[in-house]
Enzyme design. Structure first.
Site, PDB file in Angstrom:
ATOM      1  N   SER A  83      22.842 -55.608  23.029  1.00  0.00           N
ATOM      2  CA  SER A  83      23.999 -56.069  22.273  1.00  0.00           C
ATOM      3  C   SER A  83      24.253 -55.126  21.086  1.00  0.00           C
ATOM      4  CB  SER A  83      23.759 -57.524  21.835  1.00  0.00           C
ATOM      5  OG  SER A  83      24.951 -58.111  21.382  1.00  0.00           O
ATOM      6  N   ASP A 137      27.841 -63.902  30.465  1.00  0.00           N
ATOM      7  CA  ASP A 137      27.597 -63.610  29.050  1.00  0.00           C
ATOM      8  C   ASP A 137      28.765 -64.150  28.231  1.00  0.00           C
ATOM      9  OD1 ASP A 137      27.518 -62.259  26.515  1.00  0.00           O
ATOM     10  OD2 ASP A 137      26.254 -60.712  27.424  1.00  0.00           O
ATOM     11  N   HIS A 158      23.675 -63.931  27.813  1.00  0.00           N
ATOM     12  CA  HIS A 158      23.408 -62.889  26.811  1.00  0.00           C
ATOM     13  C   HIS A 158      21.971 -62.956  26.284  1.00  0.00           C
ATOM     14  CE1 HIS A 158      25.132 -59.803  24.213  1.00  0.00           C
ATOM     15  NE2 HIS A 158      24.622 -60.362  23.143  1.00  0.00           N
TER      16      HIS A 158
END
Lengths: 279, 279
Positions: free
Chosen positions: B148, B224, B257
């Site tokens: 991320s 996600d 995620h």
């Protein structure tokens, strides 16, 4: 019986879930984690129970146990219960080793614990029924393992229920709670002073009293800070030797009591269980 | 430069450590985690950097990343820095996506951030020197990855330092911070309103401006929750396509995620890096 899904996420091709239900045994909501590997529609998979140690919830092994890759590879469901009842109404102790997070997998008989601390009934009876009902689990193929207090739980539950588990293992288990400080505090507190009542919650005592297992795998770190005072694996080795139980007790130089140790040998344990569960 | 050992534990045959040092770049103590696999005396091992995402410290990947088995198998050191300076003197923002836990791997130029938020210099220069000095690391064989915000860090650091990393990968990276809300808040806050200054902290912009990599591996979950608004992997795919950078961007049905996603593909990434680091 209904269960509430708190979270589900895809992991290693399967589903890691966290669930909650109203437990009859403990009289509280109970939370547990289940990993279900990818599987064919309608298939029922063998189940491996993982009982956690002092201070843990269902989440510690879920976060740090590194079991999902191995469970996915072998097609084994892993169930991780909590270690005690929880909630504002549940009595507690100021120590980390008694009360919440420290149910010791016993049915308490002493006040104020007896009302909620019925973790033997919960893990031995109530939760297995729930798992069989709500998950694609083949309850004829169960194995059990655990860490520390949970290793004690795994060994004693298996010894008290001959034939229920095809495979039994433990990581750094408390093998003789009646003979070590953690166990004396917990069993004395939950069960009272009559030590005869402790024996069904003591793996070494159960073996001395005639309980048998077809075998077991135990891993123990030699740098474990609790090795000498609380764990004393030689007592288990001696009891198994005397009883003719084939026990593979492996001692590992340099490993401590943490999930660094557990996660290192987790894949070995899952493979060991899978071999017996799928035989 | 001296470092303080906060903890060390044996894991998967190697040593998982947590260390702290006084950082010149950030003007604060900084904590980082290093896993060193078992190795021959005197050997120097390739290094894989793992940069973490928003809200994380060094500990998230250490606890949940499931990298140690793969790093041990391939003989790769893994280094996990923190994501920002910490401490009572360090300014913060009430959002989770700016300030502490959200350094975005930039050298801030705006007040009150410029004094401590120098995470580019810290991760690009200061910490590598420390790793080379204190660990059995072969700094001629480095790879970099991240998740991320840390995927953004990995891609931009690699793009700005051609030749330094033999291998680059990312999990669900922020690929174009200048074009998404997380990045607009962070780059605007740390660097000010002149968007030209943001481009060296934006992987897609760096590629548009001529930076190149020999290849990359990117994994992205299709469930996600940040996919559409913040991550937008197609922007990276298009930039790589236009620039002739061979990018393996894998989209995975059902994955979110979280570390459930990261841990599933971690062993793949470590193997991918190891192949290039040991070639």
């Amino acid at each position: 019986m209904t269960i509430e899904t708190l979270s589900q996420a895809r992991a290693h091709g399967g589903t890691q879930g966290v669930y909650r239900h109203a437990s009859t045994a403990t009289g509280t909501p109970m939370t547990f984690a289940v990993f279900v590997p990818e599987h064919a529609p309608g298939a029922r998979l063998p189940v491996l129970w993982y009982l956690s140690g002092l201070t843990c919830t269902h989440a510690n092994v879920m976060d740090k146990g590194e079991y999902r890759a191995a469970c996915a590879r072998h097609g084994v469901i892993l169930v991780a219960p909590d270690t005690s009842p929880r909630g504002d109404d549940v009595p507690d102790d100021e120590g980390y080793d008694f009360g919440k997070g420290a149910g010791f997998y016993v049915d308490a008989t002493q006040e104020p614990w007896a009302r909620h601390f019925q973790m033997r009934s919960y893990v031995e009876d109530e939760l297995p029924a729930l798992i069989g009902e709500h998950f694609p689990a083949d309850m004829d193929r169960q194995g059990i393992t655990g860490h520390s207090m949970g290793g004690h739980g795994a060994l004693t539950i298996a010894l008290r229920n001959p034939g229920r588990f095809r495979s039994v293992s433990a990581f750094a288990p408390i093998v003789a709670p009646g003979a070590v400080p953690w166990g004396e505090k917990a069993l004395g507190g939950y069960l009272g002073d009559d030590r005869a009542t402790w024996r069904e919650y003591d793996a070494v005592a159960l073996i001395e009293d005639g309980a048998r297992l077809p075998g077991m795998l135990v891993d123990q770190g030699m740098a474990d800070q609790f090795l000498v005072e609380q764990l004393r694996p030689h007592l288990l080795a001696e009891a198994c030797e005397a009883a003719g139980i084939p026990a593979e007790i492996r001692l590992h130089e340099g490993y401590d009591h943490s999930y660094n140790f557990i996660s290192t040998f987790m894949a070995d344990h899952v493979a060991w269980h899978a071999e017996r569960l799928k035989a």
